[in-house]
Write an enzyme that holds these catalytic residues in place. Structure first.
Site, mmCIF file in Angstrom:
data_model
loop_
_atom_site.group_PDB
_atom_site.id
_atom_site.type_symbol
_atom_site.label_atom_id
_atom_site.label_comp_id
_atom_site.label_asym_id
_atom_site.label_seq_id
_atom_site.Cartn_x
_atom_site.Cartn_y
_atom_site.Cartn_z
ATOM 1 N N SER A 155 0.790 -1.058 -0.172
ATOM 2 C CA SER A 155 -0.019 -0.014 -0.113
ATOM 3 C C SER A 155 0.871 1.318 -0.012
ATOM 4 C CB SER A 155 -0.872 -0.123 1.206
ATOM 5 O OG SER A 155 -1.611 1.240 1.490
ATOM 6 N N TYR A 168 -3.201 -0.645 10.096
ATOM 7 C CA TYR A 168 -3.248 -0.919 8.426
ATOM 8 C C TYR A 168 -1.609 -0.587 8.182
ATOM 9 C CZ TYR A 168 -4.666 -1.120 3.707
ATOM 10 O OH TYR A 168 -4.531 -1.112 2.220
#
Length: 264
Positions: A155, A168
């Site tokens: 990500s 996350y």
């Protein structure tokens, strides 16, 4: 010259995945489906590994329309036993595992001081543990076959920090380091392990953020391409990292972000 020179292949065949079997965790929607669609178009048979078959029916139908052979295997990637069972099932029914796209993931938008122990554990278990357990499960089968391809999904939060991305971001940063470790460990087995780092994509996970006009404008304004990504934008990178075109590429991090990560 060495005694391990690669065999030269015609350019058109470098990206051909005909006869290959690809497992895509979380391939029933969003980024996972975008990559599964690309692999299917390149000729691969697709195994969608996800928690619910009913949520995967639309994806399975779309892949069949592309001419792909498909299979669904109910899988909870946070559980090692479930990942092991996935690999055993695919080997029993199709006899090979050439590609793993370890995509399954969950989001978290809480500030660190508000994260519960349960939420922290779930995000790390799925996003990081799920990559490790899935890779572990396919390793012996790929090694026995003479090689394979593992594509992990990081990500922009593998690189950048944000107040609301503690769990996350930690999980996706971990994916990058895990990818490098697996690449180093398994290169001699002819297993290439690489990571795709998606930028901002239009998916259900980020729909609330896109609905925020100021946030939406900020993302588009920083992205040189001037738009959000679509899941199909990941297809090319997924095919490259799953094909013979990337046989000498391992431990690499490929940003697919419209230039977001290079913008000032």
């Amino acid at each position: 010259m060495t005694d391990r020179q690669p065999r030269v292949r015609p350019p058109a065949s470098l990206f051909d995945l005909s006869g290959k079997v690809a497992i895509v965790t979380g391939g029933n929607r969003g980024l996972g489906f975008g990559m599964a669609e690309g692999l299917a178009a390149a000729g691969a048979s697709i195994v969608i590994a996800a928690r619910r078959r009913d949520a995967a029916e639309k994806a399975l139908d779309a892949l069949v329309k592309l001419g792909a052979q498909v299979m669904f295997v109910e899988t909870d990637v946070s559980q090692k036993a479930s990942c092991d069972a996935l690999a055993v099932r695919v080997m029993r029914e199709w006899g090979r595992i050439d590609i793993l796209v370890a995509n399954a993931g969950v989001g978290s938008g809480r500030r660190p001081e508000k994260l519960s122990e349960r939420e922290w554990s779930e995000v790390l278990a799925v996003n990081l543990g799920g990559v490790f357990f899935a890779a572990q499960a396919v390793y012996s089968h790929m090694k026995a076959a003479g090689g394979g391809k593992i594509v992990t999904i990081g990500s922009m939060y593998s690189v950048f920090g944000a107040a609301g991305s503690a769990a996350y971001g930690a999980s996706k940063g971990g994916v990058v380091q895990l990818t490098k470790s697996l690449a180093a460990a398994w290169a001699r087995d002819n297993i290439q392990v690489n990571a795709i780092l998606p930028g901002w994509f239009e998916t259900d996970m980020v729909a609330p953020a896109r609905d925020n006009a100021a946030f939406n404008a900020g993302i588009i304004g920083r992205t040189p391409a001037g738009r959000w990504g679509q899941p199909r934008d990941l297809a090319g990178a997924a095919v490259f990292l799953s094909s013979s075109a990337s046989d000498f590429v391992t431990g690499a991090l490929i940003a697919v972000d419209g230039g977001y990560s290079i913008a000032g």
